[in-house]
Design an enzyme around this catalytic site. Structure first.
Site, PDB file in Angstrom:
ATOM      1  N   MET A  48       0.944  -1.230  -0.013  1.00 63.56           N
ATOM      2  CA  MET A  48       0.239  -0.153   0.215  1.00 63.56           C
ATOM      3  C   MET A  48       1.012   1.366   0.241  1.00 63.56           C
ATOM      4  O   MET A  48       0.370   2.361   0.241  1.00 63.56           O
ATOM      5  CB  MET A  48      -0.888   0.056   1.091  1.00 63.56           C
ATOM      6  CG  MET A  48      -2.088  -1.304   1.198  1.00 63.56           C
ATOM      7  SD  MET A  48      -3.595  -0.782   1.951  1.00 63.56           S
ATOM      8  CE  MET A  48      -2.890  -0.538   3.626  1.00 63.56           C
ATOM      9  N   GLY A  49       2.212   0.975  -0.371  1.00 64.48           N
ATOM     10  CA  GLY A  49       2.913   2.399  -0.300  1.00 64.48           C
ATOM     11  C   GLY A  49       3.339   2.759   0.889  1.00 64.48           C
ATOM     12  O   GLY A  49       3.518   1.819   1.912  1.00 64.48           O
ATOM     13  N   ALA A  50       4.006   3.935   1.134  1.00 66.11           N
ATOM     14  CA  ALA A  50       4.624   4.577   2.149  1.00 66.11           C
ATOM     15  C   ALA A  50       5.732   3.413   2.725  1.00 66.11           C
ATOM     16  O   ALA A  50       5.663   2.812   3.837  1.00 66.11           O
ATOM     17  CB  ALA A  50       3.680   4.715   3.297  1.00 66.11           C
ATOM     18  N   HIS A  52       8.919   1.194   3.403  1.00 69.94           N
ATOM     19  CA  HIS A  52       9.974   1.021   4.449  1.00 69.94           C
ATOM     20  C   HIS A  52      10.925   0.123   4.312  1.00 69.94           C
ATOM     21  O   HIS A  52      10.500  -1.063   3.352  1.00 69.94           O
ATOM     22  CB  HIS A  52       9.602   1.204   5.918  1.00 69.94           C
ATOM     23  CG  HIS A  52       8.676   0.383   6.260  1.00 69.94           C
ATOM     24  ND1 HIS A  52       8.616  -0.850   6.317  1.00 69.94           N
ATOM     25  CD2 HIS A  52       7.046   0.498   6.325  1.00 69.94           C
ATOM     26  CE1 HIS A  52       7.452  -1.768   6.464  1.00 69.94           C
ATOM     27  NE2 HIS A  52       6.585  -0.735   6.690  1.00 69.94           N
ATOM     28  N   GLU A  53      11.878  -0.071   5.000  1.00 69.20           N
ATOM     29  CA  GLU A  53      12.751  -1.269   5.064  1.00 69.20           C
ATOM     30  C   GLU A  53      12.117  -2.798   4.928  1.00 69.20           C
ATOM     31  O   GLU A  53      12.551  -3.654   4.414  1.00 69.20           O
ATOM     32  CB  GLU A  53      13.769  -1.343   5.929  1.00 69.20           C
ATOM     33  CG  GLU A  53      15.073  -0.477   5.654  1.00 69.20           C
ATOM     34  CD  GLU A  53      15.636  -0.710   4.504  1.00 69.20           C
ATOM     35  OE1 GLU A  53      16.164  -1.919   4.178  1.00 69.20           O
ATOM     36  OE2 GLU A  53      16.295   0.229   3.664  1.00 69.20           O
ATOM     37  N   HIS A  55       9.049  -3.372   3.536  1.00 65.85           N
ATOM     38  CA  HIS A  55       8.671  -3.819   2.228  1.00 65.85           C
ATOM     39  C   HIS A  55       9.876  -4.217   1.314  1.00 65.85           C
ATOM     40  O   HIS A  55       9.828  -4.965   0.586  1.00 65.85           O
ATOM     41  CB  HIS A  55       7.869  -2.696   1.701  1.00 65.85           C
ATOM     42  CG  HIS A  55       6.787  -2.098   2.361  1.00 65.85           C
ATOM     43  ND1 HIS A  55       6.630  -0.972   2.886  1.00 65.85           N
ATOM     44  CD2 HIS A  55       5.246  -2.448   2.624  1.00 65.85           C
ATOM     45  CE1 HIS A  55       5.507  -0.803   3.584  1.00 65.85           C
ATOM     46  NE2 HIS A  55       4.660  -1.592   3.215  1.00 65.85           N
ATOM     47  N   GLU A 172       5.791 -11.360   7.366  1.00 64.60           N
ATOM     48  CA  GLU A 172       5.514 -12.282   8.487  1.00 64.60           C
ATOM     49  C   GLU A 172       4.834 -11.202   9.597  1.00 64.60           C
ATOM     50  O   GLU A 172       3.835 -11.487  10.480  1.00 64.60           O
ATOM     51  CB  GLU A 172       6.954 -12.507   9.289  1.00 64.60           C
ATOM     52  CG  GLU A 172       6.676 -13.419  10.552  1.00 64.60           C
ATOM     53  CD  GLU A 172       7.936 -13.914  11.192  1.00 64.60           C
ATOM     54  OE1 GLU A 172       9.035 -13.278  10.943  1.00 64.60           O
ATOM     55  OE2 GLU A 172       7.868 -14.656  12.230  1.00 64.60           O
ATOM     56  N   LYS A 173       4.987  -9.887   9.518  1.00 65.02           N
ATOM     57  CA  LYS A 173       4.494  -8.910  10.261  1.00 65.02           C
ATOM     58  C   LYS A 173       2.913  -9.117  10.345  1.00 65.02           C
ATOM     59  O   LYS A 173       2.137  -8.805  11.434  1.00 65.02           O
ATOM     60  CB  LYS A 173       4.748  -7.407  10.109  1.00 65.02           C
ATOM     61  CG  LYS A 173       4.165  -6.326  10.817  1.00 65.02           C
ATOM     62  CD  LYS A 173       4.607  -5.274  10.313  1.00 65.02           C
ATOM     63  CE  LYS A 173       3.342  -4.282  10.839  1.00 65.02           C
ATOM     64  NZ  LYS A 173       2.121  -4.479   9.764  1.00 65.02           N
TER      65      LYS A 173
HETATM   66  P1  AMP Z   1       1.443  -3.005   3.510  1.00 69.45           P
HETATM   67  O1  AMP Z   1       1.962  -1.864   2.539  1.00 69.45           O
HETATM   68  O2  AMP Z   1       1.201  -2.299   4.942  1.00 69.45           O
HETATM   69  O3  AMP Z   1       0.035  -3.421   3.140  1.00 69.45           O
HETATM   70  O4  AMP Z   1       2.370  -4.415   3.400  1.00 69.45           O
HETATM   71  C1  AMP Z   1       2.695  -4.704   2.294  1.00 69.45           C
HETATM   72  C2  AMP Z   1       3.391  -6.087   2.539  1.00 69.45           C
HETATM   73  O5  AMP Z   1       4.585  -5.714   3.471  1.00 69.45           O
HETATM   74  C3  AMP Z   1       2.819  -6.950   3.386  1.00 69.45           C
HETATM   75  O6  AMP Z   1       2.976  -8.512   2.877  1.00 69.45           O
HETATM   76  C4  AMP Z   1       3.390  -6.635   4.730  1.00 69.45           C
HETATM   77  O7  AMP Z   1       3.230  -8.015   5.580  1.00 69.45           O
HETATM   78  C5  AMP Z   1       4.807  -6.593   4.630  1.00 69.45           C
HETATM   79  N1  AMP Z   1       5.304  -5.745   5.427  1.00 69.45           N
HETATM   80  C6  AMP Z   1       4.851  -4.458   6.113  1.00 69.45           C
HETATM   81  N2  AMP Z   1       5.840  -4.167   7.162  1.00 69.45           N
HETATM   82  C7  AMP Z   1       6.731  -5.328   7.255  1.00 69.45           C
HETATM   83  C8  AMP Z   1       7.711  -5.379   8.193  1.00 69.45           C
HETATM   84  N3  AMP Z   1       8.064  -4.882   8.870  1.00 69.45           N
HETATM   85  N4  AMP Z   1       8.662  -6.796   7.738  1.00 69.45           N
HETATM   86  C9  AMP Z   1       8.160  -7.398   6.575  1.00 69.45           C
HETATM   87  N5  AMP Z   1       7.281  -7.493   6.111  1.00 69.45           N
HETATM   88  C10 AMP Z   1       6.357  -6.297   6.268  1.00 69.45           C
END
Ligand code: AMP
Length: 309
Positions: A48-50, A52-53, A55, A172-173
């Protein structure tokens, strides 16, 4: 004098590295057709963007396991309830694209909502076609956020159909999300492997999250205590066995408000498949899960109970 953006040689941010951006489903299909005709295997990271490390560690995993890497950036409206933070969710596409270019991502798919959902829907209530994984979605985060996971699976299945990856990488988060998507891929016979990438943490243990930017400096000090509590709980269960799990869960749920969290959505121990724990379940099959609130921010984390902890 204009100031230049800071350079980060690891991520490429500020280096002006470019990545190809596609906005429509037709463009993505054309791209993947070309790749397939060359015999290339495709890895996909949905975000979903934004970024960080956390992603970017998914992008690295996709990079090392595939010939081509496509990342998606789409703040999925279907997974937000009306009172949640869809409008204020952090968005910074320019920075995201630089970060992805710096990790050698081949293509970014960043569609508009209209491109993703041609029927014009903007919420699960409006969707005609819904994808729901029974049994795994009603517990933990699903109990606290009704309909959230249906919004995730309905959008993620669409992404799978659009991109058609050989492998898709999940963090895994968001472990519950991974298990749900893995089950959906199995049930829907998706020709893709669904792979898990370890949680990327700050040095103090806090799981990186796009929502961490919501935390004040004082809340940021409190936030890593969630990880610390889960880790201590996991060690306790590893030492004493699954039978102690209810006691450990209760102790942590009581401790978290004392540690500064405003409320506790849940603390649970379940198996890696999200099944409830039995007293005789081998500890190596267990995970600890928790979600808490800190001001208006919801933090989640989970931690494997390892026999050697
Ligand atoms: P999001 O943008 O938050 O929907 O996350 C996109 C993907 O990145 C999802 O599969 C999350 O589980 C993964 N993700 C987000 N934060 C972390 C993190 N700290 N460590 C590993 N994967 C992450």
């Amino acid at each position: 004098m204009p100031t230049s953006p800071p350079l980060d040689t690891k991520t490429g941010a500020g280096l002006g590295v470019a990545v190809k951006v596609l906005r429509t489903v037709a463009e993505v299909r054309q791209q993947t057709r070309e790749w397939r005709s060359e015999g290339a295997e495709i890895g996909c990271v949905m975000t979903m963007g934004a970024l960080h490390e956390g992603h970017l560690s998914l992008v690295d995993a996709a990079r090392s396991g595939n010939d081509k890497v496509i990342s998606t950036i789409f703040v999925n409206p279907l997974q937000f309830a009306p009172h949640e933070d869809f409008d204020s969710y952090p968005r910074n596409e320019e920075r995201d694209l630089e970060l992805l270019a710096g990790r050698d991502c081949d293509v970014v798919f960043a569609p508009s909502a209209a491109a993703m959902f041609p029927g014009g829907e903007r919420s699960m209530d409006e969707m005609r076609t819904k994808v729901s994984v029974r049994g795994l979605t009603e517990v933990m985060c699903g109990a606290q956020r009704p309909g959230h996971f249906d919004g995730v699976t309905t959008e993620v299945l669409t992404m799978f159909h659009v991109v058609g990856p050989d492998r898709a990488y999940f963090g895994e988060k968001d472990y519950q999300q991974y298990v749900i998507v893995r089950r959906m891929a199995l049930d829907q016979q998706l020709p893709a492997e669904v792979l898990l990438v370890p949680t990327f943490r700050e040095p103090d243990g806090l799981a990186k999250s796009s929502r961490n930017v919501y935390l004040s400096a004082a809340q940021r000090q409190i936030a890593p205590r969630l990880y610390a509590e889960l880790k201590a709980g996991a060690a306790e269960i590893a030492r004493h066995g699954a039978a102690i799990a209810p006691e450990t869960v209760e102790r942590i749920a009581q401790a978290l408000p004392r540690k500064g969290f405003d409320s506790v959505d849940y603390v649970e121990v379940r198996t890696h498949d999200l099944d409830p724990v039995q007293p005789g379940t081998p500890v190596g099959e267990l995970r600890m899960f928790a979600a808490v609130r800190l001001g208006g921010t919801r933090l989640i984390d989970s931690f494997a109970v390892r026999e050697t902890t």
